[in-house]
Design a protein around this motif. Structure first.
Motif, mmCIF file in Angstrom:
data_model
loop_
_atom_site.group_PDB
_atom_site.id
_atom_site.type_symbol
_atom_site.label_atom_id
_atom_site.label_comp_id
_atom_site.label_asym_id
_atom_site.label_seq_id
_atom_site.Cartn_x
_atom_site.Cartn_y
_atom_site.Cartn_z
ATOM 1 N N GLU A 123 -18.754 15.106 1.129
ATOM 2 C CA GLU A 123 -20.110 15.626 1.330
ATOM 3 C C GLU A 123 -21.052 15.143 0.234
ATOM 4 N N ALA A 124 -20.576 15.147 -1.014
ATOM 5 C CA ALA A 124 -21.416 14.695 -2.130
ATOM 6 C C ALA A 124 -21.707 13.203 -2.023
ATOM 7 N N LEU A 125 -20.703 12.420 -1.660
ATOM 8 C CA LEU A 125 -20.891 10.974 -1.532
ATOM 9 C C LEU A 125 -21.843 10.651 -0.385
ATOM 10 N N ALA A 126 -21.717 11.399 0.720
ATOM 11 C CA ALA A 126 -22.618 11.193 1.858
ATOM 12 C C ALA A 126 -24.051 11.554 1.489
ATOM 13 N N GLU A 127 -24.211 12.609 0.677
ATOM 14 C CA GLU A 127 -25.545 13.023 0.239
ATOM 15 C C GLU A 127 -26.200 11.933 -0.593
ATOM 16 N N LEU A 128 -25.386 11.198 -1.344
ATOM 17 C CA LEU A 128 -25.903 10.105 -2.161
ATOM 18 C C LEU A 128 -26.078 8.819 -1.360
ATOM 19 N N GLY A 129 -25.578 8.814 -0.126
ATOM 20 C CA GLY A 129 -25.685 7.604 0.683
ATOM 21 C C GLY A 129 -24.679 6.547 0.298
ATOM 22 N N SER A 130 -23.566 6.957 -0.335
ATOM 23 C CA SER A 130 -22.555 6.013 -0.795
ATOM 24 C C SER A 130 -21.465 5.814 0.256
ATOM 25 N N LYS A 131 -20.916 4.605 0.291
ATOM 26 C CA LYS A 131 -19.819 4.289 1.203
ATOM 27 C C LYS A 131 -18.454 4.386 0.522
ATOM 28 N N VAL A 132 -18.423 4.862 -0.708
ATOM 29 C CA VAL A 132 -17.154 5.051 -1.413
ATOM 30 C C VAL A 132 -16.331 6.119 -0.695
ATOM 31 N N ARG A 133 -15.020 5.901 -0.591
ATOM 32 C CA ARG A 133 -14.121 6.842 0.082
ATOM 33 C C ARG A 133 -13.454 7.745 -0.939
ATOM 34 N N SER A 134 -13.236 8.983 -0.566
ATOM 35 C CA SER A 134 -12.716 9.983 -1.501
ATOM 36 C C SER A 134 -11.302 9.681 -1.964
ATOM 37 N N PRO A 143 -18.972 -0.913 -11.546
ATOM 38 C CA PRO A 143 -19.808 -0.017 -12.363
ATOM 39 C C PRO A 143 -20.737 0.871 -11.539
ATOM 40 N N GLY A 144 -21.341 0.314 -10.488
ATOM 41 C CA GLY A 144 -22.267 1.095 -9.673
ATOM 42 C C GLY A 144 -21.593 2.246 -8.965
ATOM 43 N N ASP A 145 -20.419 1.991 -8.394
ATOM 44 C CA ASP A 145 -19.694 3.045 -7.676
ATOM 45 C C ASP A 145 -19.125 4.083 -8.638
ATOM 46 N N ARG A 146 -18.734 3.662 -9.852
ATOM 47 C CA ARG A 146 -18.281 4.637 -10.842
ATOM 48 C C ARG A 146 -19.441 5.566 -11.238
ATOM 49 N N GLN A 147 -20.651 4.988 -11.303
ATOM 50 C CA GLN A 147 -21.831 5.796 -11.602
ATOM 51 C C GLN A 147 -22.066 6.821 -10.500
ATOM 52 N N VAL A 148 -21.859 6.413 -9.245
ATOM 53 C CA VAL A 148 -22.014 7.325 -8.109
ATOM 54 C C VAL A 148 -21.033 8.490 -8.221
ATOM 55 N N VAL A 149 -19.785 8.206 -8.606
ATOM 56 C CA VAL A 149 -18.775 9.255 -8.757
ATOM 57 C C VAL A 149 -19.200 10.266 -9.822
ATOM 58 N N ALA A 150 -19.726 9.766 -10.943
ATOM 59 C CA ALA A 150 -20.169 10.665 -12.013
ATOM 60 C C ALA A 150 -21.335 11.531 -11.551
ATOM 61 N N ILE A 151 -22.253 10.949 -10.789
ATOM 62 C CA ILE A 151 -23.389 11.722 -10.276
ATOM 63 C C ILE A 151 -22.907 12.769 -9.273
ATOM 64 N N ALA A 152 -21.977 12.381 -8.404
ATOM 65 C CA ALA A 152 -21.425 13.322 -7.424
ATOM 66 C C ALA A 152 -20.748 14.504 -8.124
ATOM 67 N N GLU A 185 -29.532 7.527 -18.150
ATOM 68 C CA GLU A 185 -29.584 6.216 -17.493
ATOM 69 C C GLU A 185 -28.817 6.223 -16.166
ATOM 70 N N PRO A 186 -29.080 7.167 -15.270
ATOM 71 C CA PRO A 186 -28.265 7.269 -14.059
ATOM 72 C C PRO A 186 -28.477 6.139 -13.068
ATOM 73 N N THR A 187 -29.598 5.423 -13.167
ATOM 74 C CA THR A 187 -29.893 4.383 -12.179
ATOM 75 C C THR A 187 -29.539 2.982 -12.660
ATOM 76 N N SER A 188 -28.954 2.866 -13.853
ATOM 77 C CA SER A 188 -28.758 1.545 -14.450
ATOM 78 C C SER A 188 -27.818 0.660 -13.636
ATOM 79 N N SER A 189 -26.896 1.270 -12.872
ATOM 80 C CA SER A 189 -25.938 0.475 -12.100
ATOM 81 C C SER A 189 -26.094 0.675 -10.599
ATOM 82 N N LEU A 190 -27.163 1.343 -10.152
ATOM 83 C CA LEU A 190 -27.311 1.693 -8.749
ATOM 84 C C LEU A 190 -28.222 0.719 -8.011
ATOM 85 N N SER A 191 -27.932 0.516 -6.726
ATOM 86 C CA SER A 191 -28.819 -0.265 -5.871
ATOM 87 C C SER A 191 -30.073 0.546 -5.578
#
Length: 453
Positions: free
Chosen positions: A77-88, A97-106, A120-126
């Motif tokens: 649910e958290a990953l979907a809220e962020l719009g990420s395609k990373v699987r749990s 680095p970008g996907d690891r940043q997504v995990v920390a934000i989630a 610096e939450p956006t430093s590795s994000l698309s």
């Protein structure tokens, strides 16, 4: 912010949470008091899954049994809220680095925190994930959460901030309402002076049109189904590479250095370079500043001096470079780049992100360079340090060093580069002088809206 989160102890002063003075000895105490933090250097456990990292320290279930189904549901649910395609179920160690940043934000948004610190939450994000994060922060504010948003990307401030506090050398310079906090005002407050030429374009090597290329890339394929990519860099030329995540821009830079093996032909100063490797590239005067400073660029536990001399000491020789000469050269580089603190014996990992990046770049400056490759050279770096890095890049170009820069920031490429190569699906879809482009035209090329070369 590290004091607020219990990572380090303050020498003086006080911190109050909901009106009460607190003094956290560790991050666990801070978390129990309702403080969550998304750090710039992403604290994840590579050997655990995405779901385990998101639920770290608070796995659902009872003391006798973990509710794994619930943990994965919350993560999805958290990953979907962020719009990420990373699987749990993915191991975090397999993520970039970008996907690891997504995990920390989630992890932060699933916590029950009342105060959330973003460093610096956006430093590795698309761009797409950045917009998702901004929307989540706005919803957090509506729920009454307090947000501290630390960023060197000044364009990230206006969409989420109500007030802007500017610090310089550890002291508060000013606090402004968002209506009066334009980029130029903030930049001048951060640097402490007016920036007449932020990108140092006045430093130039002159025309390079007819010079023999220092780098020629032909038919480079990031994947069998992508590409091919062709590009040229001439002596004294600063060439940028623009592209969305997965476009191949990062892979091209790494492939030239030999960090990754891909198909295609590379020539350096007219000589074919077939069996590419980092060691072979260093011998040919090629340097790489990686985009993943923490994992690949810096030896955090070693001193600044050791980091600055790693390339020098990697050469096999019966006559090693004297320690006194190494220290003298390191101090000269630190002075030129204004590394702070100016103590070469400090652990490199104790420096700020901007100063760490200066050290990563500085290790190549005491060499005879022919080609400098950079991936996201100013990620997580403050505006003052950015300007210093830009100055060094332009000075190297003025000495006829060829420079190839992969960057997700169009403003950086437009301000710094002489020419910009745009990539889509591993192929070059545009190659134009920077003064013939703007942010919109770059976005159109790399998104496939426009293909005129």
């Amino acid at each position: 912010m590290k004091v607020a989160y219990g990572e380090i102890m303050a020498d003086s002063g006080e911190i109050r949470v909901r009106g009460e003075e607190v003094n956290f000895a560790n991050p666990l105490q801070a978390a129990r008091s309702g403080i969550a933090m998304v750090a710039q250097e992403v604290p994840v456990v590579p050997s655990l899954s995405v779901a385990e990292n998101i639920a770290l320290g608070g796995l659902p279930g009872s003391p006798l049994r973990v509710d794994w189904r619930g943990a994965h549901r919350v993560a999805r649910e958290a990953l979907a809220e962020l719009g990420s395609k990373v699987r749990s179920h993915q191991l975090v160690g397999s993520l970039g680095p970008g996907d690891r940043q997504v995990v920390a934000i989630a992890r932060a948004i699933t916590s029950r925190a009342s105060v959330v610190i973003f460093d610096e939450p956006t430093s590795s994000l698309s761009g797409e994930l950045v917009e998702s994060l901004f929307e989540i922060i706005r919803r957090m504010k509506e729920r009454g959460l307090a947000i501290a948003f630390i960023s060197q990307r000044l364009q990230d401030i206006e969409p989420v901030a109500d007030r802007v506090t500017v610090l310089r050398d550890g002291s508060v310079v000013d606090t402004l309402g968002i209506g009066e906090a334009d980029e130029m005002t903030i930049t001048q407050l951060m640097v402490g002076r007016s920036l007449t030429d932020y990108f140092h374009r006045e430093i130039t090597a002159g025309p390079t049109t007819h010079a023999r290329p220092v780098l020629e890339v032909r038919g480079l394929r990031v994947e069998p189904t992508a590409g091919p990519a062709d590009l040229v860099v001439r002596p004294g030329e600063v060439v940028g590479v623009a592209g969305l995540v997965g476009s191949g821009r990062v892979e091209v830079v790494r492939a030239v250095f030999g960090a990754d093996a891909v198909q295609g032909d590379v020539e350096v100063a007219g000589v074919p370079y077939r069996r590419r490797s980092p060691r072979g590239s260093i011998k040919r005067g090629i340097a790489l500043v990686t985009g993943d400073r923490k994992q690949e660029g810096l030896i955090a536990g070693a001193s600044v001096l050791q980091n600055l001399t790693t390339v020098t000491n990697s050469r096999l020789s019966l006559m090693p470079v004297p320690a006194r000469s190494q220290r003298r050269a390191a101090r000269a580089v630190m002075a030129d780049l204004q590394v702070r603190p100016d103590d070469p014996d400090l652990p490199a990992g104790s420096l700020s992100g901007g100063n760490q990046q200066k050290v990563v770049i500085g290790r190549w400056l005491d060499r005879d360079l022919r080609l400098l490759l950079l991936d996201e050279p100013t990620r997580g770096v403050d505006v003052g340090a950015k300007s210093e890095i830009y100055r060094v890049i332009r000075e190297l170009a003025a000495k006829r060093v060829g420079v190839l820069i992969s960057s997700s920031e169009s403003t950086e490429l437009l301000g710094l580069c002489d020419r910009i190569v745009m990539m889509l699906h591993g192929k070059v879809v545009g190659d134009l002088p920077a003064d013939q482009l703007d942010e919109l035209s770059i976005a159109q090329h790399i998104a496939g809206v426009e293909h005129d070369v």
